[in-house]
Design a protein around this motif. Structure first.
Motif, short mmCIF file in Angstrom:
data_model
loop_
_atom_site.label_atom_id
_atom_site.label_comp_id
_atom_site.label_asym_id
_atom_site.label_seq_id
_atom_site.Cartn_x
_atom_site.Cartn_y
_atom_site.Cartn_z
N ASP A 178 0.84 -1.20 0.00
CA ASP A 178 0.00 0.00 0.00
C ASP A 178 0.88 1.25 0.00
O ASP A 178 0.64 2.21 0.74
N TYR A 187 0.01 -2.62 -4.08
CA TYR A 187 -1.02 -2.85 -3.07
C TYR A 187 -0.69 -4.06 -2.21
O TYR A 187 -0.10 -5.04 -2.68
N TYR A 219 -5.01 -8.44 -1.24
CA TYR A 219 -6.43 -8.13 -1.05
C TYR A 219 -7.12 -9.14 -0.14
O TYR A 219 -8.02 -8.79 0.63
N VAL A 266 -5.46 -3.95 3.10
CA VAL A 266 -5.48 -2.90 2.09
C VAL A 266 -6.27 -1.70 2.61
O VAL A 266 -7.38 -1.84 3.11
N THR A 274 -0.71 -5.36 -8.22
CA THR A 274 -1.60 -5.99 -7.24
C THR A 274 -1.59 -7.49 -7.48
O THR A 274 -1.56 -7.94 -8.63
N ALA A 293 -0.80 -7.91 -12.61
CA ALA A 293 -1.40 -8.78 -11.60
C ALA A 293 -1.12 -10.24 -11.91
O ALA A 293 -0.70 -10.60 -13.01
#
Length: 279
Positions: free
Chosen positions: A149, A164, A167, A172, A189, A208
């Motif tokens: 983050d 990030y 999740y 997050v 991410t 990702a």
């Protein structure tokens, strides 16, 4: 008699086909290592460069650590300016401690060369399975800067990279999904479906993993879908309609290793090479 003979022949052929598919998915495809190349247009004030993105190595029971030597050599062959790791380094640290030497793993990661730096984010397996206490040390000892983050600005490139936290198992901050205005930035991410939460202007490249592309994909089916990767599974996605007012592209990698079962089918291990270029 002819019917019985044909039935037996058909049955034998099905068995042979099944054995061939099993051997391919168990012994051949998991040992491949391919390169997928993409080109992304960037503003003229952002330096043209080459990024190597790799993810989901899942070292351990199903993907032995010894394979990292070939992976490191393959990454270095691309002569990257920036290297980014998308998370899930070890499949299950508690289970695979005897199979993974974290000191040697760091030494191998340190051999990856990148002109402007190496970056990593957390995946769900970097929290689960007992990996959380060691993941950051392994990656930082390997020369990687972990983004959790947080944002890293590479001034020489006029480039900003946001990473990030995971999740599913991380923490997050929802406020981080509202990105400040910028002509261009990169977002990393682990889970690709996170992109639906992002609001941004300008241009955006999202990298990702997590999905493994389904890991085992039957033709005309999506394979095994994972939470956080049910909408975006593999390949390149145009997100102009998803993120209003933003020229956004996402690339979802099938990754390198395996989890749950030691099989890959129609999702060969690969690294992603992204060339940032001017018009």
């Amino acid at each position: 008699m002819r019917f019985i003979k044909r039935l037996i022949i058909g049955f034998v052929m099905v068995i042979i086909l099944g054995i061939c598919l099993y051997c391919y998915a168990r012994l051949i495809e998991p040992n491949m290592l391919l390169k997928k190349s993409y080109s992304v247009t960037v503003p003229k004030d952002v330096k043209e460069l080459k990024i190597v993105f790799f993810t989901d190595t899942h070292f351990g029971k199903y993907y032995p650590q010894e394979k990292i030597t070939r992976l490191v050599d393959f990454i270095n062959e691309q002569k990257p300016d920036v290297v980014i790791f998308g998370g899930d380094l070890i499949d299950s640290y508690n289970r695979d401690q005897e199979l993974v030497n974290i000191e040697e793993l760091s030494k191998s990661l340190k051999k990856i060369k990148a002109s402007y730096g190496k970056i990593a984010v957390y995946g769900n397996h970097d929290y689960g399975g007992g990996a959380e206490p060691i993941y950051e040390k392994v990656m930082t000892d390997g020369g990687f800067k972990i983004l959790r983050d947080s944002e890293l600005t590479l001034s020489d490139l006029n480039l900003s990279i946001i990473g990030y936290d995971d999740y599913l198992l991380g923490s997050v901050d929802p406020n981080r999904y509202q990105l400040p205005d910028a002509p261009f930035r990169i977002v990393v991410t682990h889970e690709p479906d996170v992109i639906d939460n992002i609001k941004a202007n300008g241009s955006l490249l999202v990298l990702a993993g997590h999905s493994h592309g389904g890991q085992v994909t039957i033709p005309f089916m999506k394979g095994v879908l994972r939470p956080g990767a049910e909408k975006y599974i593999k390949g390149q996605y145009d997100l102009k309609e998803t993120i209003t007012g933003c020229d956004a592209t996402m690339i979802v990698s099938e990754g390198i290793g395996m989890t749950l079962k030691p099989f890959r089918f129609l999702n060969p291990p690969n690294i992603v090479v992204v060339s940032l270029k001017h018009k």
